[in-house]
Design an enzyme around this catalytic site. Structure first.
Site, PDB file in Angstrom:
ATOM      1  N   ALA A   9       3.516 -35.168  -9.734  1.00 39.39           N
ATOM      2  CA  ALA A   9       4.106 -34.008  -9.090  1.00 39.39           C
ATOM      3  C   ALA A   9       3.097 -32.868  -9.178  1.00 39.39           C
ATOM      4  CB  ALA A   9       5.402 -33.635  -9.808  1.00 39.39           C
ATOM      5  N   GLU A  65       5.787 -43.224 -10.444  1.00 40.07           N
ATOM      6  CA  GLU A  65       7.199 -43.404 -10.069  1.00 40.07           C
ATOM      7  C   GLU A  65       7.319 -43.814  -8.597  1.00 40.07           C
ATOM      8  OE1 GLU A  65       7.927 -39.499 -11.774  1.00 40.07           O
ATOM      9  OE2 GLU A  65       9.544 -40.325 -12.978  1.00 40.07           O
ATOM     10  N   GLU A 112       3.602 -36.884 -18.433  1.00 38.98           N
ATOM     11  CA  GLU A 112       4.391 -35.651 -18.387  1.00 38.98           C
ATOM     12  C   GLU A 112       4.490 -34.957 -19.741  1.00 38.98           C
ATOM     13  OE1 GLU A 112       5.237 -38.535 -17.007  1.00 38.98           O
ATOM     14  OE2 GLU A 112       6.054 -38.204 -14.999  1.00 38.98           O
ATOM     15  N   GLY A 148       4.737 -38.639 -11.274  1.00 41.09           N
ATOM     16  CA  GLY A 148       5.463 -38.901 -10.030  1.00 41.09           C
ATOM     17  C   GLY A 148       4.757 -39.920  -9.141  1.00 41.09           C
TER      18      GLY A 148
HETATM   19  N1  DAK Z   1      -0.868 -31.294  -9.594  1.00 39.09           N
HETATM   20  C1  DAK Z   1      -1.611 -30.335  -9.010  1.00 39.09           C
HETATM   21  N2  DAK Z   1      -2.943 -30.391  -8.918  1.00 39.09           N
HETATM   22  C2  DAK Z   1      -3.557 -31.444  -9.446  1.00 39.09           C
HETATM   23  C3  DAK Z   1      -2.836 -32.491 -10.089  1.00 39.09           C
HETATM   24  C4  DAK Z   1      -1.415 -32.388 -10.135  1.00 39.09           C
HETATM   25  N3  DAK Z   1      -0.630 -33.345 -10.675  1.00 39.09           N
HETATM   26  N4  DAK Z   1      -3.720 -33.402 -10.540  1.00 39.09           N
HETATM   27  C5  DAK Z   1      -4.939 -32.936 -10.183  1.00 39.09           C
HETATM   28  N5  DAK Z   1      -4.838 -31.770  -9.533  1.00 39.09           N
HETATM   29  C6  DAK Z   1      -5.912 -30.953  -9.000  1.00 39.09           C
HETATM   30  C7  DAK Z   1      -6.712 -30.271 -10.102  1.00 39.09           C
HETATM   31  O1  DAK Z   1      -6.068 -29.100 -10.520  1.00 39.09           O
HETATM   32  C8  DAK Z   1      -8.015 -30.002  -9.408  1.00 39.09           C
HETATM   33  O2  DAK Z   1      -7.862 -28.873  -8.574  1.00 39.09           O
HETATM   34  P1  DAK Z   1      -9.048 -27.755  -8.431  1.00 39.09           P
HETATM   35  O3  DAK Z   1      -9.298 -27.271  -9.805  1.00 39.09           O
HETATM   36  O4  DAK Z   1     -10.209 -28.528  -7.840  1.00 39.09           O
HETATM   37  O5  DAK Z   1      -8.465 -26.746  -7.491  1.00 39.09           O
HETATM   38  C9  DAK Z   1      -8.175 -31.208  -8.484  1.00 39.09           C
HETATM   39  O6  DAK Z   1      -6.871 -31.761  -8.341  1.00 39.09           O
HETATM   40  C10 DAK Z   1      -9.084 -32.273  -9.057  1.00 39.09           C
HETATM   41  O7  DAK Z   1      -8.618 -32.575 -10.373  1.00 39.09           O
HETATM   42  P2  DAK Z   1      -9.570 -32.546 -11.665  1.00 39.09           P
HETATM   43  O8  DAK Z   1     -10.698 -31.589 -11.471  1.00 39.09           O
HETATM   44  O9  DAK Z   1      -8.706 -32.360 -12.851  1.00 39.09           O
HETATM   45  O10 DAK Z   1     -10.157 -34.019 -11.602  1.00 39.09           O
HETATM   46  P3  DAK Z   1     -10.640 -34.918 -12.840  1.00 39.09           P
HETATM   47  O11 DAK Z   1     -11.306 -36.097 -12.240  1.00 39.09           O
HETATM   48  O12 DAK Z   1     -11.406 -34.110 -13.840  1.00 39.09           O
HETATM   49  O13 DAK Z   1      -9.291 -35.396 -13.538  1.00 39.09           O
HETATM   50  C11 DAK Z   1      -7.045 -36.240 -13.603  1.00 39.09           C
HETATM   51  C12 DAK Z   1      -8.393 -36.213 -12.848  1.00 39.09           C
HETATM   52  C13 DAK Z   1      -6.038 -37.035 -12.742  1.00 39.09           C
HETATM   53  C14 DAK Z   1      -7.227 -36.992 -14.936  1.00 39.09           C
HETATM   54  C15 DAK Z   1      -6.571 -34.800 -13.878  1.00 39.09           C
HETATM   55  O14 DAK Z   1      -6.631 -34.080 -12.637  1.00 39.09           O
HETATM   56  C16 DAK Z   1      -5.174 -34.724 -14.404  1.00 39.09           C
HETATM   57  O15 DAK Z   1      -4.938 -34.963 -15.587  1.00 39.09           O
HETATM   58  N6  DAK Z   1      -4.259 -34.339 -13.518  1.00 39.09           N
HETATM   59  C17 DAK Z   1      -2.859 -34.149 -13.916  1.00 39.09           C
HETATM   60  C18 DAK Z   1      -2.154 -35.484 -13.997  1.00 39.09           C
HETATM   61  C19 DAK Z   1      -0.765 -35.315 -14.475  1.00 39.09           C
HETATM   62  O16 DAK Z   1      -0.487 -34.729 -15.542  1.00 39.09           O
HETATM   63  N7  DAK Z   1       0.149 -35.863 -13.686  1.00 39.09           N
HETATM   64  C20 DAK Z   1       1.554 -35.784 -14.007  1.00 39.09           C
HETATM   65  C21 DAK Z   1       2.084 -34.545 -13.375  1.00 39.09           C
HETATM   66  S1  DAK Z   1       3.677 -34.180 -14.006  1.00 39.09           S
HETATM   67  C22 DAK Z   1      10.733 -33.139 -12.985  1.00 39.09           C
HETATM   68  C23 DAK Z   1      10.282 -33.567 -11.761  1.00 39.09           C
HETATM   69  C24 DAK Z   1       9.110 -34.255 -11.675  1.00 39.09           C
HETATM   70  C25 DAK Z   1       8.375 -34.495 -12.805  1.00 39.09           C
HETATM   71  C26 DAK Z   1       8.820 -34.068 -14.028  1.00 39.09           C
HETATM   72  C27 DAK Z   1      10.018 -33.415 -14.122  1.00 39.09           C
HETATM   73  N8  DAK Z   1      11.901 -32.423 -13.055  1.00 39.09           N
HETATM   74  C28 DAK Z   1      12.186 -31.504 -12.018  1.00 39.09           C
HETATM   75  C29 DAK Z   1      12.731 -32.472 -14.209  1.00 39.09           C
HETATM   76  C30 DAK Z   1       7.112 -35.139 -12.656  1.00 39.09           C
HETATM   77  C31 DAK Z   1       6.082 -34.660 -13.341  1.00 39.09           C
HETATM   78  C32 DAK Z   1       4.729 -35.088 -13.079  1.00 39.09           C
HETATM   79  O17 DAK Z   1       4.392 -35.930 -12.270  1.00 39.09           O
END
Ligand code: DAK
Length: 263
Positions: A69, A117, A137, A114
């Site tokens: 997400a 998922e 998350e 997400g």
């Molecule tokens: N959201 C927004 N932007 C993202 C992103 C994300 N999930 N993942 C990556 N990006 C963006 C980065 O901010 C970066 O943007 P700029 O700085 O260039 O503007 C760009 O994509 C490239 O990412 P990185 O520079 O970080 O690239 P790396 O190769 O260094 O790292 C990475 C890749 C995938 C390991 C890293 O980007 C990362 O850790 N990303 C976050 C992954 C993550 O935590 N995903 C889970 C998200 S939480 C709920 C509803 C839904 C959910 C929960 C609750 N409720 C309403 C209760 C779901 C939650 C999730 O999915």
């Protein structure tokens, strides 16, 4: 299918196979509200398209399927809007599962949160050898919000699901295959063609038979063996009223390929 206005996705269809691509490459194809709404619109259109036989879901570029997400968008949500956001994600995942036609996730990179998922809501998951899977998350002080606690535990078992969700760790494609999150790992450059080939093979089979099989497996997974078998018997009987079953059996006896019409 009538054209839909899409900004964060692309959609194309050929030879009975639709492909929807999440296309927010700069944010690693993260899912914001607009993207989820566009996915719902595509699913509605797919449901009504009688010429489609399979749907592939993938991400744009070489790096990510869907990295979760959208964290920037989520960071501004209060509890009520977060609840509505989670509802949208749940509707997309349930919408994929409820499609009659089979769905294939072509996991071409990060499938996190997400994104995992979304992949798990597809019937078949194939991974590029560069794919990385995880439910990170908890690293953000959150928990899976689009059904991950339930679908992951059903896919890999409760203990492995707890390990993945509690640790927020990432797993490589081979590990994901070993634990049942992906069926096969394919060299990165071959993934899309591989998935199209799988989809075309399924598209050549009897569409009603494939749809009824999907429903029986899906519904049966949440039922007792006896009621699952009952559903199978009902569906099996129903197929004998279809033109496709008559055509399939006649074609076999006449030693020719069947021409299925989906009716
Ligand atoms: N959201 C927004 N932007 C993202 C992103 C994300 N999930 N993942 C990556 N990006 C963006 C980065 O901010 C970066 O943007 P700029 O700085 O260039 O503007 C760009 O994509 C490239 O990412 P990185 O520079 O970080 O690239 P790396 O190769 O260094 O790292 C990475 C890749 C995938 C390991 C890293 O980007 C990362 O850790 N990303 C976050 C992954 C993550 O935590 N995903 C889970 C998200 S939480 C709920 C509803 C839904 C959910 C929960 C609750 N409720 C309403 C209760 C779901 C939650 C999730 O999915």
């Amino acid at each position: 299918m009538a054209p839909i206005d899409l900004e964060n996705l692309t959609y194309e269809a050929a030879d009975g196979v639709g492909t929807v691509t999440v296309a927010r490459e700069k944010a690693l194809n993260a899912l914001d509200e607009k993207t989820l709404r566009e996915l719902l619109a595509v699913l509605d259109a797919v449901r009504l398209d009688r010429d489609l036989r399979a749907l592939i879901v993938t991400g744009k570029g070489d790096k990510a399927f869907v990295a979760g997400a959208d964290i920037a968008a989520m960071s501004t949500l209060g509890p009520l809007r977060a609840r509505r956001f989670a509802d949208l994600g749940h509707r997309v995942c349930a919408g994929l599962e409820e499609l009659e036609l089979p769905t294939i996730a072509a996991v071409n990179g990060f499938a996190l949160g997400g994104g995992l998922e979304l992949a798990m809501a597809c019937d078949l998951v194939y991974a590029s050898d560069r794919a990385r899977f995880g439910q990170p998350e908890v690293n953000l002080g959150l928990m899976p919000g689009f059904g991950g606690t339930q679908r992951l535990a059903r896919r890999v078992g409760p203990m492995r699901a707890k390990e993945m969700i509690f640790s927020g760790a990432m797993y490589g494609a081979e590990q994901a295959r070993a634990m049942g999150l992906a069926l096969e790992v394919v060299p990165h450059g071959e993934l899309q063609a591989f998935c199209r080939e799988k989809a075309r093979l399924i598209a050549s089979r009897g569409p009603v038979a494939v749809a009824r099989s999907k429903r029986a497996i899906q519904v049966g997974a949440d039922e007792s063996l006896a009621s699952g078998c009952e559903l199978e018997r009902e569906s099996f009987g129903l197929l004998f009223g279809t033109a496709d079953a008559a055509e399939g059996m006649r074609a076999f006896l006449e030693k020719r390929a069947p021409a299925f019409k989906g009716s």
